[in-house]
Design a protein around this motif. Structure first.
Motif, mmCIF file in Angstrom:
data_model
loop_
_atom_site.group_PDB
_atom_site.id
_atom_site.type_symbol
_atom_site.label_atom_id
_atom_site.label_comp_id
_atom_site.label_asym_id
_atom_site.label_seq_id
_atom_site.Cartn_x
_atom_site.Cartn_y
_atom_site.Cartn_z
ATOM 1 N N ASP A 192 0.841 -1.146 0.004
ATOM 2 C CA ASP A 192 0.064 -0.060 0.024
ATOM 3 C C ASP A 192 0.739 1.238 0.101
ATOM 4 O O ASP A 192 0.496 2.300 -0.787
ATOM 5 C CB ASP A 192 -1.020 0.012 1.282
ATOM 6 C CG ASP A 192 -1.904 -1.038 1.004
ATOM 7 O OD1 ASP A 192 -2.248 -1.621 0.050
ATOM 8 O OD2 ASP A 192 -2.786 -1.350 2.356
ATOM 9 N N LEU A 193 1.993 1.217 0.798
ATOM 10 C CA LEU A 193 2.916 2.397 0.819
ATOM 11 C C LEU A 193 3.481 2.653 -0.615
ATOM 12 O O LEU A 193 3.771 3.619 -1.082
ATOM 13 C CB LEU A 193 3.809 2.111 1.975
ATOM 14 C CG LEU A 193 4.552 3.653 2.263
ATOM 15 C CD1 LEU A 193 3.860 4.853 2.448
ATOM 16 C CD2 LEU A 193 5.545 3.121 3.569
ATOM 17 N N VAL A 194 3.977 1.387 -1.165
ATOM 18 C CA VAL A 194 4.335 1.679 -2.570
ATOM 19 C C VAL A 194 3.414 2.411 -3.495
ATOM 20 O O VAL A 194 3.889 3.390 -4.133
ATOM 21 C CB VAL A 194 4.765 0.335 -2.936
ATOM 22 C CG1 VAL A 194 5.221 0.623 -4.751
ATOM 23 C CG2 VAL A 194 6.139 -0.335 -2.289
ATOM 24 N N ARG A 195 2.231 1.885 -3.413
ATOM 25 C CA ARG A 195 1.245 2.701 -4.198
ATOM 26 C C ARG A 195 1.054 4.131 -3.889
ATOM 27 O O ARG A 195 0.790 5.071 -4.644
ATOM 28 C CB ARG A 195 -0.093 1.800 -4.110
ATOM 29 C CG ARG A 195 -0.142 0.454 -4.941
ATOM 30 C CD ARG A 195 -1.289 0.001 -5.123
ATOM 31 N NE ARG A 195 -2.219 -0.525 -3.728
ATOM 32 C CZ ARG A 195 -1.677 -1.615 -3.349
ATOM 33 N NH1 ARG A 195 -0.979 -2.377 -3.982
ATOM 34 N NH2 ARG A 195 -2.381 -2.039 -2.339
ATOM 35 N N ALA A 196 1.084 4.476 -2.558
ATOM 36 C CA ALA A 196 0.838 5.860 -2.176
ATOM 37 C C ALA A 196 2.000 6.708 -2.303
ATOM 38 O O ALA A 196 1.922 7.895 -2.266
ATOM 39 C CB ALA A 196 0.103 5.816 -0.918
ATOM 40 N N ALA A 197 2.936 6.169 -2.157
ATOM 41 C CA ALA A 197 4.514 7.163 -2.080
ATOM 42 C C ALA A 197 5.175 7.422 -3.272
ATOM 43 O O ALA A 197 4.709 6.946 -4.350
ATOM 44 C CB ALA A 197 5.376 6.452 -1.124
ATOM 45 N N GLU A 198 6.039 8.157 -3.435
ATOM 46 C CA GLU A 198 6.827 8.550 -4.519
ATOM 47 C C GLU A 198 8.323 8.693 -3.982
ATOM 48 O O GLU A 198 8.379 8.904 -2.826
ATOM 49 C CB GLU A 198 6.387 9.945 -4.933
ATOM 50 C CG GLU A 198 4.972 9.843 -5.675
ATOM 51 C CD GLU A 198 4.673 11.371 -5.894
ATOM 52 O OE1 GLU A 198 5.152 12.156 -5.536
ATOM 53 O OE2 GLU A 198 3.561 11.628 -6.817
ATOM 54 N N ALA A 239 3.209 -15.590 -5.303
ATOM 55 C CA ALA A 239 3.304 -15.109 -6.713
ATOM 56 C C ALA A 239 3.245 -13.577 -6.671
ATOM 57 O O ALA A 239 4.315 -13.119 -7.349
ATOM 58 C CB ALA A 239 2.431 -15.585 -7.820
ATOM 59 N N PHE A 240 2.752 -12.979 -5.780
ATOM 60 C CA PHE A 240 2.466 -11.470 -5.641
ATOM 61 C C PHE A 240 2.625 -11.217 -4.483
ATOM 62 O O PHE A 240 1.761 -10.840 -3.819
ATOM 63 C CB PHE A 240 1.273 -10.925 -6.354
ATOM 64 C CG PHE A 240 1.228 -11.229 -7.973
ATOM 65 C CD1 PHE A 240 1.935 -10.506 -8.722
ATOM 66 C CD2 PHE A 240 0.509 -12.359 -8.502
ATOM 67 C CE1 PHE A 240 2.061 -10.841 -10.196
ATOM 68 C CE2 PHE A 240 0.250 -12.728 -9.768
ATOM 69 C CZ PHE A 240 1.156 -11.988 -10.696
ATOM 70 N N PRO A 241 3.864 -10.938 -3.747
ATOM 71 C CA PRO A 241 4.040 -10.686 -2.311
ATOM 72 C C PRO A 241 3.253 -9.333 -2.068
ATOM 73 O O PRO A 241 3.382 -8.284 -2.892
ATOM 74 C CB PRO A 241 5.361 -10.561 -2.058
ATOM 75 C CG PRO A 241 5.969 -11.078 -3.269
ATOM 76 C CD PRO A 241 5.129 -11.347 -4.443
ATOM 77 N N GLY A 242 2.625 -9.057 -0.798
ATOM 78 C CA GLY A 242 1.816 -7.936 -0.517
ATOM 79 C C GLY A 242 0.430 -7.831 -1.089
ATOM 80 O O GLY A 242 -0.211 -7.179 -0.701
ATOM 81 N N LEU A 243 0.253 -9.007 -1.769
ATOM 82 C CA LEU A 243 -1.116 -8.662 -2.579
ATOM 83 C C LEU A 243 -2.302 -9.853 -1.816
ATOM 84 O O LEU A 243 -3.295 -9.755 -2.153
ATOM 85 C CB LEU A 243 -1.200 -8.785 -3.882
ATOM 86 C CG LEU A 243 -0.586 -7.512 -4.776
ATOM 87 C CD1 LEU A 243 -0.423 -7.725 -6.369
ATOM 88 C CD2 LEU A 243 -1.055 -6.320 -4.455
ATOM 89 N N ALA A 244 -1.471 -10.782 -1.132
ATOM 90 C CA ALA A 244 -2.446 -11.728 -0.694
ATOM 91 C C ALA A 244 -3.446 -11.258 0.376
ATOM 92 O O ALA A 244 -4.731 -11.845 0.300
ATOM 93 C CB ALA A 244 -1.515 -12.483 0.386
#
Length: 146
Positions: free
Chosen positions: A105-111, A138-143
Motif C-alpha cells: 500500500d505504501l509503494v502505491r501511495a508514495a513517491e 506469486a505476488f507478495p503484498g497482495l495476498a
C-alpha cells in the motif's frame, strides 16, 4: 461526495499503516523467538531487529510527513495459538505477509525515496515469509487484497 485524500495524505496514511504493521511484527517476533530454537531462533532475532529498525525509520517518516506516529499497542491478538515451533514458523510467515501488504500500500501511495524504501521493505518481508513458509507467493503484498 467525499473528496479524495491528497497524495501526501495517502502516503501519510499508508506510512501509518506500515508503522502499525511493524509494531505488530515486533510483538509477534517476541512470541516466535520464544517458540523456536537453533537457526530458526537466530532468524527470529534477525527479523525482530529488522522490524525494529524499519519501525524507527517509519516513525521518522511519519513525522516528516506531518503526522504523529501511531504508538505501539500494549499487546496484539495473534491469529492463532502458538504452542510449538511449527506454529511459530506459520505465524512468522503470516506476519511477514501482513507486513508485505502494508508496504504494498505504501509503494502505491508514495513517491521518490519513500517509495523505494517501501519497495525494499516489501521485498525483505516477502523473502522472510518465503523462508519461514518454505515457498514464496506469486505476488507478495497482495495476498491480503483477495
Amino acid at each position: 461526495m467525499k473528496p479524495e485524500p491528497s497524495t501526501a495524505g495517502q502516503a501519510l496514511e499508508a506510512a501509518q499503516a506500515a508503522l502499525a504493521a511493524e509494531h505488530a511484527a515486533a510483538y509477534a517476533y517476541g512470541v516466535i523467538g520464544a517458540r523456536t530454537a537453533g537457526a530458526r531462533s537466530t532468524e527470529a532475532r534477525e527479523a525482530y531487529a529488522g522490524h525494529l529498525a524499519r519501525r524507527d525509520a517509519l516513525t521518522r517518516t511519519v513525522r516528516e510527513l506531518g503526522g504523529a506516529p501511531r504508538p505501539s499497542e500494549a499487546a496484539y491478538a495473534l491469529p492463532f495459538e502458538v504452542r510449538a515451533p511449527a506454529d511459530a514458523e506459520r505465524l512468522a510467515a503470516e506476519i511477514e505477509d501482513r507486513v508485505a501488504g502494508a508496504y504494498s500500500d505504501l509503494v502505491r501511495a508514495a513517491e521518490g525515496p519513500l517509495r523505494r524504501m517501501a519497495a525494499d521493505a516489501l521485498s525483505a518481508a516477502a523473502v522472510r515469509a518465503a523462508r519461514w513458509r518454505g515457498v514464496g507467493v506469486a505476488f507478495p503484498g497482495l495476498a491480503e487484497k483477495r
